[in-house]
Scaffold this motif. Structure first.
Motif, PDB file in Angstrom:
ATOM      1  N   GLU A   8       0.813  -1.212   0.000  1.00  0.00           N
ATOM      2  CA  GLU A   8       0.000   0.000   0.000  1.00  0.00           C
ATOM      3  C   GLU A   8       0.848   1.264   0.000  1.00  0.00           C
ATOM      4  N   ALA A   9       2.114   1.165   0.396  1.00  0.00           N
ATOM      5  CA  ALA A   9       3.012   2.319   0.336  1.00  0.00           C
ATOM      6  C   ALA A   9       3.546   2.552  -1.077  1.00  0.00           C
ATOM      7  N   GLY A  10       3.268   1.619  -2.008  1.00  0.00           N
ATOM      8  CA  GLY A  10       3.690   1.788  -3.393  1.00  0.00           C
ATOM      9  C   GLY A  10       5.048   1.216  -3.718  1.00  0.00           C
ATOM     10  N   HIS A  11       5.714   0.601  -2.745  1.00  0.00           N
ATOM     11  CA  HIS A  11       7.042   0.033  -2.979  1.00  0.00           C
ATOM     12  C   HIS A  11       6.933  -1.462  -3.298  1.00  0.00           C
ATOM     13  N   ARG A  12       7.881  -1.937  -4.086  1.00  0.00           N
ATOM     14  CA  ARG A  12       7.898  -3.347  -4.449  1.00  0.00           C
ATOM     15  C   ARG A  12       8.164  -4.192  -3.213  1.00  0.00           C
ATOM     16  N   LEU A  13       7.378  -5.249  -3.057  1.00  0.00           N
ATOM     17  CA  LEU A  13       7.526  -6.121  -1.899  1.00  0.00           C
ATOM     18  C   LEU A  13       8.685  -7.092  -2.087  1.00  0.00           C
ATOM     19  N   LYS A  14       9.270  -7.494  -0.961  1.00  0.00           N
ATOM     20  CA  LYS A  14      10.343  -8.478  -0.971  1.00  0.00           C
ATOM     21  C   LYS A  14       9.827  -9.783  -0.403  1.00  0.00           C
ATOM     22  N   GLU A  15      10.169 -10.876  -1.095  1.00  0.00           N
ATOM     23  CA  GLU A  15       9.712 -12.174  -0.606  1.00  0.00           C
ATOM     24  C   GLU A  15      10.351 -12.470   0.744  1.00  0.00           C
ATOM     25  N   ASP A  16       9.519 -12.940   1.678  1.00  0.00           N
ATOM     26  CA  ASP A  16       9.989 -13.236   3.026  1.00  0.00           C
ATOM     27  C   ASP A  16      10.137 -14.747   3.209  1.00  0.00           C
ATOM     28  N   VAL A  17       9.030 -15.475   3.062  1.00  0.00           N
ATOM     29  CA  VAL A  17       9.044 -16.934   3.216  1.00  0.00           C
ATOM     30  C   VAL A  17       8.173 -17.529   2.120  1.00  0.00           C
ATOM     31  N   ARG A  18       8.680 -18.595   1.456  1.00  0.00           N
ATOM     32  CA  ARG A  18       7.878 -19.279   0.438  1.00  0.00           C
ATOM     33  C   ARG A  18       7.553 -20.676   0.924  1.00  0.00           C
ATOM     34  N   ASN A  19       6.278 -21.081   0.693  1.00  0.00           N
ATOM     35  CA  ASN A  19       5.866 -22.435   1.091  1.00  0.00           C
ATOM     36  C   ASN A  19       4.845 -22.966   0.088  1.00  0.00           C
ATOM     37  N   GLY A  20       5.267 -23.892  -0.741  1.00  0.00           N
ATOM     38  CA  GLY A  20       4.378 -24.510  -1.721  1.00  0.00           C
ATOM     39  C   GLY A  20       3.826 -23.500  -2.707  1.00  0.00           C
ATOM     40  N   SER A  21       2.494 -23.379  -2.766  1.00  0.00           N
ATOM     41  CA  SER A  21       1.865 -22.476  -3.724  1.00  0.00           C
ATOM     42  C   SER A  21       1.723 -21.068  -3.174  1.00  0.00           C
ATOM     43  N   GLY A  22       2.281 -20.777  -2.014  1.00  0.00           N
ATOM     44  CA  GLY A  22       2.133 -19.466  -1.405  1.00  0.00           C
ATOM     45  C   GLY A  22       3.437 -18.908  -0.879  1.00  0.00           C
ATOM     46  N   ALA A  23       3.331 -17.701  -0.318  1.00  0.00           N
ATOM     47  CA  ALA A  23       4.504 -17.035   0.238  1.00  0.00           C
ATOM     48  C   ALA A  23       4.036 -15.897   1.114  1.00  0.00           C
ATOM     49  N   THR A  24       4.937 -15.398   1.939  1.00  0.00           N
ATOM     50  CA  THR A  24       4.698 -14.130   2.609  1.00  0.00           C
ATOM     51  C   THR A  24       5.680 -13.110   2.053  1.00  0.00           C
ATOM     52  N   TRP A  25       5.222 -11.875   1.978  1.00  0.00           N
ATOM     53  CA  TRP A  25       5.989 -10.784   1.399  1.00  0.00           C
ATOM     54  C   TRP A  25       6.069  -9.640   2.388  1.00  0.00           C
ATOM     55  N   LEU A  26       7.140  -8.853   2.295  1.00  0.00           N
ATOM     56  CA  LEU A  26       7.406  -7.797   3.263  1.00  0.00           C
ATOM     57  C   LEU A  26       7.589  -6.469   2.538  1.00  0.00           C
ATOM     58  N   CYS A  27       6.923  -5.422   3.072  1.00  0.00           N
ATOM     59  CA  CYS A  27       7.141  -4.074   2.538  1.00  0.00           C
ATOM     60  C   CYS A  27       8.413  -3.503   3.155  1.00  0.00           C
ATOM     61  N   PRO A  28       9.388  -3.076   2.333  1.00  0.00           N
ATOM     62  CA  PRO A  28      10.651  -2.577   2.879  1.00  0.00           C
ATOM     63  C   PRO A  28      10.522  -1.219   3.558  1.00  0.00           C
ATOM     64  N   VAL A  29       9.395  -0.552   3.380  1.00  0.00           N
ATOM     65  CA  VAL A  29       9.204   0.784   3.957  1.00  0.00           C
ATOM     66  C   VAL A  29       8.412   0.724   5.255  1.00  0.00           C
ATOM     67  N   THR A  30       7.281   0.026   5.237  1.00  0.00           N
ATOM     68  CA  THR A  30       6.402   0.001   6.408  1.00  0.00           C
ATOM     69  C   THR A  30       6.622  -1.208   7.302  1.00  0.00           C
TER      70      THR A  30
END
Length: 201
Positions: free
Chosen positions: A163-185
């Motif tokens: 939502e801050a408009g910055h590209r997200l960085k992959e945090d953890v990947r598991n199978g067909s999903g993942a969690t992503w992290l905003c480097p700003v917020t």
């Protein structure tokens, strides 16, 4: 209070919300609805029946043809074009000039908080998902998921944005999903089967 430049043309029957600023040579057609606290840039065209939410920014010379719908907080960059005819022709097969009764207008819809970069073209009918970002110069020909980062001709997804408009960085990947992290917020997002949402929603 609405602040309109003296050269702006707001037709009778157009609705413009409180706190909205309309700059030079913008043209808002009858039947259009523009929300509160928007900025409508120089030379912008807003077609009849277009609906624009609150706190949107529509930059210089963008062309927002009917029946587009732009939700709250969206950003439309300079010279962006929303089309509204899948089979454009100036004349009918018999050579007569086409009128508004000779074709069916189809629209572009833009989700809350989405951003569309300069000179991008959105070919209707298409939806730009909430908080998605379309890169400058892209040509969008299919629906865009929420939070997607799109680029190219035709546009394809190259990542996710928060939502801050910055590209997200992959945090953890598991199978067909993942969690992503905003480097700003520092906010986390969850991806499952090609869809993304905030981890706290």
């Amino acid at each position: 209070m609405v602040r309109n430049h003296q050269t702006a043309e707001i037709e009778e029957g157009a609705e413009v919300g409180e706190g909205t600023v309309v700059w030079q040579h913008a043209h808002i057609r009858a039947g259009a609805q523009v929300g509160q606290e928007c900025i409508i840039g120089r030379g912008v065209y807003v077609g009849p029946g277009v609906r624009i939410g609150n706190r949107c920014k529509i930059q210089n010379y963008a062309l927002v043809y009917e029946p587009a719908v732009v939700e709250d907080g969206a950003f439309i960059g300079p010279a962006v074009v929303f089309t509204n005819d899948l089979n454009p022709r100036a004349v009918n097969p018999d050579g007569t000039l086409k009128s508004s009764d000779d074709w069916l207008a189809v629209g572009v819809s833009v989700g809350t908080g989405a951003s569309i970069g300069a000179r991008a073209v959105c070919v209707a009918p298409v939806r730009i998902g909430a908080w998605a970002t379309v890169a400058a110069g892209a040509v969008v020909v299919k629906d865009v998921p929420d939070y997607a980062l799109m680029a190219g001709v035709p546009a394809r997804q190259i990542g996710w944005v928060g939502e801050a408009g910055h590209r997200l960085k992959e945090d953890v990947r598991n199978g067909s999903g993942a969690t992503w992290l905003c480097p700003v917020t520092g906010r986390r997002y969850v991806e499952t089967d090609g869809r993304l949402w905030r981890a706290d929603s």
